[in-house]
Structures are given as C-alpha cells and as structure tokens.
Design a protein around this motif. Sequence first.
Motif, PDB file in Angstrom:
ATOM      1  N   GLN A  49     -42.911 -87.797  -4.098  1.00 35.63           N
ATOM      2  CA  GLN A  49     -42.353 -87.293  -5.358  1.00 35.63           C
ATOM      3  C   GLN A  49     -41.133 -86.439  -5.084  1.00 35.63           C
ATOM      4  O   GLN A  49     -41.008 -85.835  -4.018  1.00 35.63           O
ATOM      5  CB  GLN A  49     -43.405 -86.486  -6.123  1.00 35.63           C
ATOM      6  N   GLN A  50     -40.249 -86.382  -6.080  1.00 36.59           N
ATOM      7  CA  GLN A  50     -39.050 -85.561  -5.934  1.00 36.59           C
ATOM      8  C   GLN A  50     -38.693 -84.889  -7.248  1.00 36.59           C
ATOM      9  O   GLN A  50     -39.055 -85.371  -8.318  1.00 36.59           O
ATOM     10  CB  GLN A  50     -37.884 -86.393  -5.425  1.00 36.59           C
ATOM     11  N   SER A  51     -38.004 -83.781  -7.137  1.00 39.61           N
ATOM     12  CA  SER A  51     -37.556 -83.047  -8.318  1.00 39.61           C
ATOM     13  C   SER A  51     -36.239 -83.636  -8.818  1.00 39.61           C
ATOM     14  O   SER A  51     -35.644 -84.496  -8.183  1.00 39.61           O
ATOM     15  CB  SER A  51     -37.354 -81.567  -7.970  1.00 39.61           C
ATOM     16  N   LYS A  85     -32.100 -81.196  -4.292  1.00 40.36           N
ATOM     17  CA  LYS A  85     -33.378 -81.563  -4.895  1.00 40.36           C
ATOM     18  C   LYS A  85     -34.470 -81.384  -3.856  1.00 40.36           C
ATOM     19  O   LYS A  85     -34.218 -81.394  -2.646  1.00 40.36           O
ATOM     20  CB  LYS A  85     -33.368 -82.986  -5.436  1.00 40.36           C
ATOM     21  N   VAL A 136     -38.186 -82.656  -2.258  1.00 43.52           N
ATOM     22  CA  VAL A 136     -39.014 -83.846  -2.057  1.00 43.52           C
ATOM     23  C   VAL A 136     -40.339 -83.388  -1.467  1.00 43.52           C
ATOM     24  O   VAL A 136     -40.368 -82.672  -0.460  1.00 43.52           O
ATOM     25  CB  VAL A 136     -38.329 -84.851  -1.100  1.00 43.52           C
ATOM     26  N   ASN A 149     -33.676 -84.032   4.230  1.00 44.11           N
ATOM     27  CA  ASN A 149     -35.065 -83.763   4.629  1.00 44.11           C
ATOM     28  C   ASN A 149     -35.201 -82.482   5.441  1.00 44.11           C
ATOM     29  O   ASN A 149     -35.928 -82.431   6.433  1.00 44.11           O
ATOM     30  CB  ASN A 149     -35.656 -84.955   5.392  1.00 44.11           C
TER      31      ASN A 149
END
Length: 121
Positions: free
Chosen positions: A81-83, A75, A77, A51
């Motif tokens: 939602q997240q990639s 990734k 966030v 984070n």
Amino acid sequence: VPVPTQIAVTSENFNTVLHWQYPPISETPRFIVEIKPYTLGRYKIISTCVNISAHFCDFSKEMYGPFVSHWLRVKAVIGSQQSEYVATKEFILRKHGNIGPPKLSLSRHDDTITVDIYHPA
C-alpha cells in the motif's frame, strides 16, 4: 496509509534537503521522493531517495540551476500500500537558499599582510 506531514525544504551553502515527518506506526514505512524542475515540466524519481526509511532526502545534485523553479513530492509505502503524494511549494535556490559567510584569515609576516578567504563550511 498516512501521508507524510510537515514537508519542508532547507538549503544551506548549496546543501539542499527535503524533510518531512511521519506518525509512528507498527510497520516501518519507506518513502519515495520525486522532483519537478520547471525546465523538465514533469516529476522524476530521485534515484537516491527510493524506498528510503529516513525522513529526509538530499537532492542537492538534482538541482537544474539556482534560478530554476523546483517542486518536490514524497509518498509513503507500507507493504503493497502507498499514500498519496504530498508536494512542496515552489523552491528556487537563489531565492530560498542560504549561503553562509566565508571564513577569513589574516596574517602578518614582516612587511607583508596575507589574506586567506575560504568558502563557507
């Protein structure tokens, strides 16, 4: 959610950092970085890189050794939602890391020469 781009590892004098780019968007994305050492055989979260809003992660203390293959992934966030993860190619500190030259100091006192050698910065 867009994926991070231009993911790359740099290593100078054992300071090893994963860098990435991210397109400008209205919300502030947070990033999660994981490492997979060959000897472990699976990805694990880098606790100092969970984070985070920065576009880099120092994983120097996560290395399993200079001869071990490592892979990293990151990734984005945004809210709930997240990639998808984006992974690096294999990174081996001994092969891909850079070590700068040591610092050298010479001094002469009467008939004595003193040589001081310091670790790279």
